[in-house]
Design an enzyme around this catalytic site. Structure first.
Site, short mmCIF file in Angstrom:
data_model
loop_
_atom_site.label_atom_id
_atom_site.label_comp_id
_atom_site.label_asym_id
_atom_site.label_seq_id
_atom_site.Cartn_x
_atom_site.Cartn_y
_atom_site.Cartn_z
CD GLU A 1 -1.82 -2.07 2.13
OE1 GLU A 1 -0.86 -2.05 2.91
OE2 GLU A 1 -2.60 -3.04 2.01
CE1 TYR B 1 7.62 0.32 -4.03
CE2 TYR B 1 5.79 1.84 -3.75
CZ TYR B 1 6.90 1.22 -3.25
OH TYR B 1 7.28 1.46 -1.95
C1 LIG Z 1 10.49 6.13 -2.47
C2 LIG Z 1 11.98 6.09 -2.12
C3 LIG Z 1 12.24 4.84 -1.28
C4 LIG Z 1 12.80 6.00 -3.42
O1 LIG Z 1 14.16 5.80 -3.08
P1 LIG Z 1 15.36 6.46 -3.94
O2 LIG Z 1 16.62 5.79 -3.51
O3 LIG Z 1 15.33 7.93 -3.84
O4 LIG Z 1 14.94 6.03 -5.43
P2 LIG Z 1 15.89 5.60 -6.63
O5 LIG Z 1 16.98 6.59 -6.82
O6 LIG Z 1 16.29 4.18 -6.46
O7 LIG Z 1 14.88 5.74 -7.86
C5 LIG Z 1 14.40 4.61 -8.57
C6 LIG Z 1 13.18 5.01 -9.39
O8 LIG Z 1 12.15 5.46 -8.50
C7 LIG Z 1 11.44 6.55 -9.11
N1 LIG Z 1 11.65 7.75 -8.28
C8 LIG Z 1 12.35 7.82 -7.13
N2 LIG Z 1 12.27 9.06 -6.60
C9 LIG Z 1 11.48 9.78 -7.43
C10 LIG Z 1 11.03 11.12 -7.42
N3 LIG Z 1 11.36 11.98 -6.44
N4 LIG Z 1 10.21 11.54 -8.43
C11 LIG Z 1 9.87 10.69 -9.41
N5 LIG Z 1 10.29 9.39 -9.50
C12 LIG Z 1 11.08 8.94 -8.51
C13 LIG Z 1 12.01 6.72 -10.50
O9 LIG Z 1 11.27 5.87 -11.36
C14 LIG Z 1 13.43 6.17 -10.33
O10 LIG Z 1 13.94 5.64 -11.54
P3 LIG Z 1 14.86 6.59 -12.47
O11 LIG Z 1 16.05 6.97 -11.65
O12 LIG Z 1 15.18 5.70 -13.63
O13 LIG Z 1 13.99 7.79 -12.81
C15 LIG Z 1 12.42 7.39 -1.36
O14 LIG Z 1 11.95 8.51 -2.07
C16 LIG Z 1 11.94 7.47 0.08
O15 LIG Z 1 12.58 6.95 1.00
N6 LIG Z 1 10.78 8.14 0.31
C17 LIG Z 1 10.24 8.31 1.65
C18 LIG Z 1 9.67 7.00 2.18
C19 LIG Z 1 8.62 6.43 1.25
O16 LIG Z 1 7.84 7.15 0.65
N7 LIG Z 1 8.57 5.08 1.17
C20 LIG Z 1 7.63 4.38 0.33
C21 LIG Z 1 6.48 3.96 1.14
S1 LIG Z 1 5.32 2.98 0.17
#
Ligand SMILES: CC(C)(COP(=O)(O)OP(=O)(O)OC[C@H]1O[C@@H](n2cnc3c(N)ncnc32)[C@H](O)[C@@H]1OP(=O)(O)O)[C@@H](O)C(=O)NCCC(=O)NCCS
Length: 205
Positions: A138, A150
């Site tokens: 979720e 995702y």
């Molecule tokens: C969601 C989260 C885990 C992503 O981690 P991250 O290490 O920054 O993400 P990555 O660098 O591995 O990105 C992988 C892909 O995710 C997507 N993505 C990640 N951050 C994004 C952003 N700010 N905006 C749009 N797409 C994003 C993109 O598709 C990206 O692929 P790309 O680099 O080819 O564009 C991070 O933003 C986070 O910790 N958020 C707060 C906690 C949270 O929301 N957890 C999810 C709960 S369901």
């Protein structure tokens, strides 16, 4: 942008909890109490991974026999002794036929560096390794960054839980992968994993 030192993935230990809670604090509006993490680490159906930047030796045998999780479990030295810094974590529950992502977060200052994707790849590998058919979760309706991650990995939006989050009454979007065992999903996943390895070699040491 900061460059990463040597990193590796391993199971979360109790001594990682303070660092995990730091990340949680900057990532989510509400937090789990420390006791919830301790309980989860004892939960036989749960798997918690951390991605750490380390000053110690890299893990060995991550692809060795005995399965992916057993290989990760061989890395047992406490985090402080190794000078490790937790950069991100992910927790899943292995249910009947389905792996459910319970939590995932990356330290704010190292976001957009492939760490969230690295954790998701490991999660899908764990799910396949333990014969799960799909991965589900979720996510807040407003959390488009996570949803984009995702979607990149083939998850579909399959439903809505209305006012699921009690802090602000926000809806949760339910997202699920296609059947992980189908050749088309295997192809998608292998391609994405190979691209991630090329793009972020430091996360695959
Ligand atoms: C969601 C989260 C885990 C992503 O981690 P991250 O290490 O920054 O993400 P990555 O660098 O591995 O990105 C992988 C892909 O995710 C997507 N993505 C990640 N951050 C994004 C952003 N700010 N905006 C749009 N797409 C994003 C993109 O598709 C990206 O692929 P790309 O680099 O080819 O564009 C991070 O933003 C986070 O910790 N958020 C707060 C906690 C949270 O929301 N957890 C999810 C709960 S369901």
């Amino acid at each position: 942008m900061r460059t990463l030192l040597r990193t590796h993935l391993r199971p979360m230990h109790a001594e990682d909890i303070p660092q995990v809670m730091d990340i949680e604090r900057e990532s989510f509006p509400t937090m789990w109490p420390q006791t919830a993490y301790k309980r989860e680490l004892q939960n036989r159906a749960a798997r918690y991974l951390v991605l750490v930047e380390d000053g110690g030796e890299p893990p060995d045998g991550a692809d060795a026999g005995g399965g992916f999780w057993n290989a990760l479990r061989r890395i047992v030295t406490p985090a402080e002794e190794r000078g490790e810094h937790v950069l991100g974590f992910l927790g899943i529950w292995l249910m009947v036929g389905e792996a459910h992502i319970v939590t995932v977060a990356v330290r704010e200052r190292v976001r957009r560096m492939g760490i969230g994707e690295r954790l998701l790849i490991a999660c899908i590998e764990l799910a396949v390794d333990s014969d799960q058919e799909v991965v589900t979760l979720e996510v807040r309706k407003s959390n488009t960054a996570a949803q984009d991650l995702y979607i990149k990995y083939g998850f579909d939006r399959v439903g809505l839980r209305v006012r699921y989050y009690t802090d602000n009454q926000e809806d949760a979007v339910i997202m699920t992968t296609p059947d992980l065992t189908t050749p088309s999903y295997r192809r998608l996943f292998e391609g994405l994993r190979a691209r991630h390895r090329d793009r972020y070699p430091d996360l695959w040491t």
